[in-house]
Design a protein around this motif. Structure first.
Motif, PDB file in Angstrom:
ATOM      1  N   GLU A 122       2.446  -2.335   7.580  1.00 43.93           N
ATOM      2  CA  GLU A 122       3.592  -3.208   7.280  1.00 43.93           C
ATOM      3  C   GLU A 122       3.587  -3.639   5.811  1.00 43.93           C
ATOM      4  O   GLU A 122       4.635  -3.700   5.179  1.00 43.93           O
ATOM      5  CB  GLU A 122       3.586  -4.437   8.203  1.00 43.93           C
ATOM      6  N   PHE A 123       2.403  -3.954   5.266  1.00 42.12           N
ATOM      7  CA  PHE A 123       2.357  -4.325   3.836  1.00 42.12           C
ATOM      8  C   PHE A 123       2.846  -3.152   2.982  1.00 42.12           C
ATOM      9  O   PHE A 123       3.571  -3.329   2.012  1.00 42.12           O
ATOM     10  CB  PHE A 123       0.929  -4.714   3.417  1.00 42.12           C
ATOM     11  N   ARG A 124       2.454  -1.947   3.385  1.00 43.16           N
ATOM     12  CA  ARG A 124       2.859  -0.767   2.599  1.00 43.16           C
ATOM     13  C   ARG A 124       4.367  -0.523   2.728  1.00 43.16           C
ATOM     14  O   ARG A 124       5.023  -0.147   1.763  1.00 43.16           O
ATOM     15  CB  ARG A 124       2.065   0.467   3.034  1.00 43.16           C
ATOM     16  N   LYS A 125       4.906  -0.744   3.941  1.00 40.15           N
ATOM     17  CA  LYS A 125       6.366  -0.589   4.110  1.00 40.15           C
ATOM     18  C   LYS A 125       7.080  -1.592   3.216  1.00 40.15           C
ATOM     19  O   LYS A 125       8.072  -1.267   2.567  1.00 40.15           O
ATOM     20  CB  LYS A 125       6.756  -0.840   5.571  1.00 40.15           C
ATOM     21  N   CYS A 126       6.573  -2.811   3.186  1.00 43.39           N
ATOM     22  CA  CYS A 126       7.191  -3.847   2.350  1.00 43.39           C
ATOM     23  C   CYS A 126       7.158  -3.395   0.888  1.00 43.39           C
ATOM     24  O   CYS A 126       8.149  -3.512   0.165  1.00 43.39           O
ATOM     25  CB  CYS A 126       6.452  -5.175   2.525  1.00 43.39           C
ATOM     26  N   ALA A 127       6.006  -2.847   0.468  1.00 42.70           N
ATOM     27  CA  ALA A 127       5.871  -2.392  -0.929  1.00 42.70           C
ATOM     28  C   ALA A 127       6.896  -1.300  -1.236  1.00 42.70           C
ATOM     29  O   ALA A 127       7.526  -1.309  -2.293  1.00 42.70           O
ATOM     30  CB  ALA A 127       4.453  -1.885  -1.161  1.00 42.70           C
ATOM     31  N   ARG A 128       7.079  -0.359  -0.277  1.00 40.68           N
ATOM     32  CA  ARG A 128       8.022   0.745  -0.513  1.00 40.68           C
ATOM     33  C   ARG A 128       9.463   0.242  -0.600  1.00 40.68           C
ATOM     34  O   ARG A 128      10.269   0.765  -1.351  1.00 40.68           O
ATOM     35  CB  ARG A 128       7.920   1.776   0.628  1.00 40.68           C
ATOM     36  N   LEU A 129       9.766  -0.808   0.175  1.00 46.20           N
ATOM     37  CA  LEU A 129      11.157  -1.289   0.242  1.00 46.20           C
ATOM     38  C   LEU A 129      11.498  -2.275  -0.877  1.00 46.20           C
ATOM     39  O   LEU A 129      12.648  -2.653  -1.041  1.00 46.20           O
ATOM     40  CB  LEU A 129      11.395  -1.984   1.593  1.00 46.20           C
ATOM     41  N   SER A 130      10.485  -2.719  -1.629  1.00 50.91           N
ATOM     42  CA  SER A 130      10.747  -3.764  -2.627  1.00 50.91           C
ATOM     43  C   SER A 130      10.865  -3.168  -4.026  1.00 50.91           C
ATOM     44  O   SER A 130      10.216  -2.162  -4.337  1.00 50.91           O
ATOM     45  CB  SER A 130       9.609  -4.782  -2.640  1.00 50.91           C
ATOM     46  N   ASP A 131      11.681  -3.821  -4.869  1.00 49.98           N
ATOM     47  CA  ASP A 131      11.779  -3.392  -6.269  1.00 49.98           C
ATOM     48  C   ASP A 131      10.418  -3.523  -6.939  1.00 49.98           C
ATOM     49  O   ASP A 131      10.038  -2.728  -7.783  1.00 49.98           O
ATOM     50  CB  ASP A 131      12.782  -4.290  -7.027  1.00 49.98           C
ATOM     51  N   ASN A 132       9.721  -4.591  -6.560  1.00 50.38           N
ATOM     52  CA  ASN A 132       8.386  -4.808  -7.119  1.00 50.38           C
ATOM     53  C   ASN A 132       7.358  -4.723  -5.986  1.00 50.38           C
ATOM     54  O   ASN A 132       7.241  -5.647  -5.170  1.00 50.38           O
ATOM     55  CB  ASN A 132       8.341  -6.186  -7.790  1.00 50.38           C
ATOM     56  N   PRO A 133       6.606  -3.625  -5.899  1.00 47.84           N
ATOM     57  CA  PRO A 133       5.673  -3.461  -4.770  1.00 47.84           C
ATOM     58  C   PRO A 133       4.391  -4.285  -4.925  1.00 47.84           C
ATOM     59  O   PRO A 133       3.580  -4.363  -4.002  1.00 47.84           O
ATOM     60  CB  PRO A 133       5.343  -1.964  -4.812  1.00 47.84           C
ATOM     61  N   LEU A 134       4.218  -4.909  -6.111  1.00 47.32           N
ATOM     62  CA  LEU A 134       2.912  -5.528  -6.387  1.00 47.32           C
ATOM     63  C   LEU A 134       2.548  -6.697  -5.456  1.00 47.32           C
ATOM     64  O   LEU A 134       1.396  -6.774  -5.011  1.00 47.32           O
ATOM     65  CB  LEU A 134       2.835  -5.978  -7.853  1.00 47.32           C
ATOM     66  N   PRO A 135       3.481  -7.630  -5.125  1.00 51.23           N
ATOM     67  CA  PRO A 135       3.051  -8.735  -4.249  1.00 51.23           C
ATOM     68  C   PRO A 135       2.469  -8.237  -2.924  1.00 51.23           C
ATOM     69  O   PRO A 135       1.425  -8.720  -2.484  1.00 51.23           O
ATOM     70  CB  PRO A 135       4.337  -9.547  -4.035  1.00 51.23           C
ATOM     71  N   ALA A 136       3.119  -7.243  -2.300  1.00 50.70           N
ATOM     72  CA  ALA A 136       2.622  -6.756  -0.999  1.00 50.70           C
ATOM     73  C   ALA A 136       1.284  -6.037  -1.174  1.00 50.70           C
ATOM     74  O   ALA A 136       0.353  -6.229  -0.384  1.00 50.70           O
ATOM     75  CB  ALA A 136       3.650  -5.825  -0.370  1.00 50.70           C
ATOM     76  N   LEU A 137       1.173  -5.227  -2.243  1.00 50.85           N
ATOM     77  CA  LEU A 137      -0.085  -4.490  -2.444  1.00 50.85           C
ATOM     78  C   LEU A 137      -1.224  -5.448  -2.806  1.00 50.85           C
ATOM     79  O   LEU A 137      -2.362  -5.282  -2.357  1.00 50.85           O
ATOM     80  CB  LEU A 137       0.094  -3.429  -3.538  1.00 50.85           C
ATOM     81  N   ASN A 138      -0.902  -6.462  -3.612  1.00 52.83           N
ATOM     82  CA  ASN A 138      -1.948  -7.435  -3.968  1.00 52.83           C
ATOM     83  C   ASN A 138      -2.410  -8.215  -2.747  1.00 52.83           C
ATOM     84  O   ASN A 138      -3.593  -8.523  -2.605  1.00 52.83           O
ATOM     85  CB  ASN A 138      -1.432  -8.409  -5.037  1.00 52.83           C
ATOM     86  N   GLU A 139      -1.471  -8.544  -1.860  1.00 55.92           N
ATOM     87  CA  GLU A 139      -1.835  -9.264  -0.630  1.00 55.92           C
ATOM     88  C   GLU A 139      -2.798  -8.401   0.195  1.00 55.92           C
ATOM     89  O   GLU A 139      -3.814  -8.879   0.692  1.00 55.92           O
ATOM     90  CB  GLU A 139      -0.562  -9.576   0.172  1.00 55.92           C
ATOM     91  N   LEU A 140      -2.463  -7.116   0.299  1.00 54.31           N
ATOM     92  CA  LEU A 140      -3.324  -6.199   1.058  1.00 54.31           C
ATOM     93  C   LEU A 140      -4.696  -6.087   0.389  1.00 54.31           C
ATOM     94  O   LEU A 140      -5.734  -6.122   1.060  1.00 54.31           O
ATOM     95  CB  LEU A 140      -2.635  -4.827   1.141  1.00 54.31           C
ATOM     96  N   PHE A 141      -4.691  -6.012  -0.939  1.00 53.20           N
ATOM     97  CA  PHE A 141      -5.945  -5.929  -1.694  1.00 53.20           C
ATOM     98  C   PHE A 141      -6.822  -7.156  -1.386  1.00 53.20           C
ATOM     99  O   PHE A 141      -8.006  -7.031  -1.069  1.00 53.20           O
ATOM    100  CB  PHE A 141      -5.622  -5.856  -3.198  1.00 53.20           C
ATOM    101  N   ASN A 142      -6.199  -8.354  -1.459  1.00 56.88           N
ATOM    102  CA  ASN A 142      -6.971  -9.584  -1.204  1.00 56.88           C
ATOM    103  C   ASN A 142      -7.539  -9.589   0.209  1.00 56.88           C
ATOM    104  O   ASN A 142      -8.642 -10.072   0.446  1.00 56.88           O
ATOM    105  CB  ASN A 142      -6.084 -10.822  -1.396  1.00 56.88           C
ATOM    106  N   ARG A 143      -6.776  -9.055   1.146  1.00 58.66           N
ATOM    107  CA  ARG A 143      -7.253  -9.039   2.535  1.00 58.66           C
ATOM    108  C   ARG A 143      -8.415  -8.055   2.701  1.00 58.66           C
ATOM    109  O   ARG A 143      -9.364  -8.329   3.436  1.00 58.66           O
ATOM    110  CB  ARG A 143      -6.095  -8.732   3.498  1.00 58.66           C
ATOM    111  N   PHE A 144      -8.356  -6.907   2.006  1.00 56.02           N
ATOM    112  CA  PHE A 144      -9.495  -5.972   2.048  1.00 56.02           C
ATOM    113  C   PHE A 144     -10.741  -6.661   1.491  1.00 56.02           C
ATOM    114  O   PHE A 144     -11.824  -6.563   2.047  1.00 56.02           O
ATOM    115  CB  PHE A 144      -9.195  -4.725   1.195  1.00 56.02           C
ATOM    116  N   VAL A 145     -10.552  -7.377   0.372  1.00 59.41           N
ATOM    117  CA  VAL A 145     -11.702  -8.043  -0.265  1.00 59.41           C
ATOM    118  C   VAL A 145     -12.287  -9.081   0.684  1.00 59.41           C
ATOM    119  O   VAL A 145     -13.504  -9.142   0.900  1.00 59.41           O
ATOM    120  CB  VAL A 145     -11.274  -8.700  -1.608  1.00 59.41           C
ATOM    121  N   LYS A 146     -11.400  -9.891   1.293  1.00 62.83           N
ATOM    122  CA  LYS A 146     -11.871 -10.951   2.198  1.00 62.83           C
ATOM    123  C   LYS A 146     -12.630 -10.371   3.383  1.00 62.83           C
ATOM    124  O   LYS A 146     -13.590 -10.941   3.873  1.00 62.83           O
ATOM    125  CB  LYS A 146     -10.668 -11.753   2.705  1.00 62.83           C
ATOM    126  N   ASN A 147     -12.195  -9.196   3.831  1.00 62.77           N
ATOM    127  CA  ASN A 147     -12.860  -8.549   4.972  1.00 62.77           C
ATOM    128  C   ASN A 147     -14.130  -7.818   4.568  1.00 62.77           C
ATOM    129  O   ASN A 147     -14.781  -7.208   5.401  1.00 62.77           O
ATOM    130  CB  ASN A 147     -11.912  -7.526   5.613  1.00 62.77           C
TER     131      ASN A 147
END
Ligand code: SF4
Ligand code: SF4
Length: 428
Positions: free
Chosen positions: A376-401
């Protein structure tokens, strides 16, 4: 961390809880101790209605000893003699709940005082906690206990659902006690739920002067008898995942900081806080989280009723509006499965909506469906003009995990996207 060990009770005192199962299974208690031990927590509090009545108390205390954690037991002071032996044998520390005398039967009051005398021999650390259930009652009786028994500290506990104005009479008494007991090192400390505005400026200033303490509305992590965690006792109506989901206490603490950050700042439930200097000074975050949660739960019930009653009668647009509102309320309350239900309906109607995919990413992730969340984060990134917020959120979640490999790979993708964005900006 606090374990609500059992719902068994010796008497019907205020603040008693009702949860199922009645007793926390030993394996759940031991799992919680493992989580605490992983953080090297020096002590854990055993609460519940009367933790000393848990049928497997000794097995739980053995678990403490094995992990080198000090057991702190909060008791009503009414206990079986076997529990007295265990307290001494396992070097427990006690928090002694003191209720208004009229709440005890004459026999129970006598027994409680006799037990307190027995533990006032200096071999066991006893802290007194005064349970304030009636804000207009006279708590002057506490002096009898402070004068005649040995305590290491004196704490006052209240329900955090009271209006702060109700605290005035009891605050006046506490202020007097601060002056009277400063020499005995028994300056009263306030448990969470009392905000600075419950005191006059003079009372607050005096408390600061004599080193009096008041606890903030931050996670006071609890484990319910069924193993689910909660932010604190007053927030047990919104239980979180099972304790075994967490590797250590730090992770659990962070979970509650993240999940309830929006709820913490729902100042719409306390308009009186707007403009309060304590907010800007960072001394307070408004009325208690439990009070805000009750307000938000009322909104949740209202929206739920509307969505159920008006199914088929609403225009698509009106239903979508309600679904968005409901999703946001559910996410604020950490009710992720309910939020998913609404968001999946929104996704069916508006598959190109990036915000819906982002929210679904959060909800799937929080309910443990990490692959769906990432999708879902990746779909959001693909659909947005700026994919960075969704990708950064996913990045932070990978780090936290602790998934550093995926985080590093994603970092590469993020850098490429940043380059593309900069290039596009340069051209325009
Ligand atoms: S909601 Fe806040 S003030 Fe109330 S018990 Fe929980 S932590 Fe304390
Ligand atoms: S922010 Fe609100 S609750 Fe906190 S001290 Fe100010 S008025 Fe009281």
């Amino acid at each position: 961390m606090e374990l609500y060990l059992t719902m068994r009770r010796r008497a019907d005192f205020p603040f008693n809880m009702d949860c199922t199962p009645e007793d926390m299974p030993v394996d759940v208690a031991l799992r919680a101790l493992d989580v605490a031990a992983a953080s090297k927590s020096p002590q854990i509090l055993l609460r519940g209605n009367e933790p000393l009545l848990h049928p497997d108390l000794e097995m739980v205390l053995k678990g403490f000893r094995k992990r080198g954690i000090i057991p702190v037991i909060e008791t009503s002071g009414l206990m079986p003699s076997m529990a007295k032996r265990l307290i001494r044998e396992y070097h427990c520390r006690l928090i002694w709940r003191l209720y208004r005398p009229s709440l005890y039967s004459p026999e129970d009051l006598e027994e409680m005082k006799a037990n307190l005398k027995e533990f006032s021999d200096g071999t066991i650390t006893v802290r007194l906690v005064v349970m304030v259930d009636d804000m207009s009652a006279d708590y002057g009786f506490v002096r009898e206990y402070l004068d005649n028994y040995e305590f290491e500290a004196n704490l006052w506990r209240f329900s955090c659902l009271h209006d702060q104005a109700d605290f005035s009479p009891v605050m006046a008494l506490i202020s007097d006690l601060m002056r009277e007991y400063i020499g005995k090192n028994l300056v009263p400390a306030l448990a969470c739920g009392v905000m600075p505005c419950a005191m006059t400026d003079a009372q607050f200033g005096f408390m600061a002067k004599v080193g009096g303490k008041y606890a903030r509305c931050i996670p006071h992590l609890g484990v319910l008898p069924d193993g689910r965690v909660c932010h604190c006792q007053a927030m047990r109506m919104l239980p979180g995942p099972h304790i075994s989901t967490f590797k250590n206490e730090g992770e659990l603490h962070q979970y509650y900081i993240d999940v309830f950050i929006s709820l913490q700042w729902q100042l719409s439930f306390c308009p009186e806080c707007n403009g309060c200097p304590c907010l800007s000074a960072g001394l307070c975050t408004g009325v208690s989280m439990a009070k805000k949660a009750h307000g938000m739960l009322a909104k949740y019930e209202e929206l739920k009723a509307k969505l159920a009653a008006e199914q088929g009668e609403l225009s698509d647009e009106a239903r979508m509006k309600l679904l968005w509102e409901m999703s946001e309320v559910c996410m604020i309350l950490g009710l992720y499965p309910d939020a998913i239900e609404c968001l999946e309906e929104i996704r069916r109607q508006a598959p190109e909506n990036g915000k819906c995919h982002f929210y679904l990413g959060v909800c799937y992730w929080e309910t443990g469906s990490l692959a769906e969340g990432e999708d879902e984060f990746r779909k959001c990134a693909r659909l947005s003009d700026n994919p960075l917020p969704a990708l950064n959120e996913l990045f932070n979640r990978f780090v936290k995990n602790g998934n550093t490999i995926r985080a590093r790979l994603l970092q590469g993708e993020i850098e490429k996207e940043e380059l593309k964005l900069r290039e596009a900006q340069r051209k325009s």
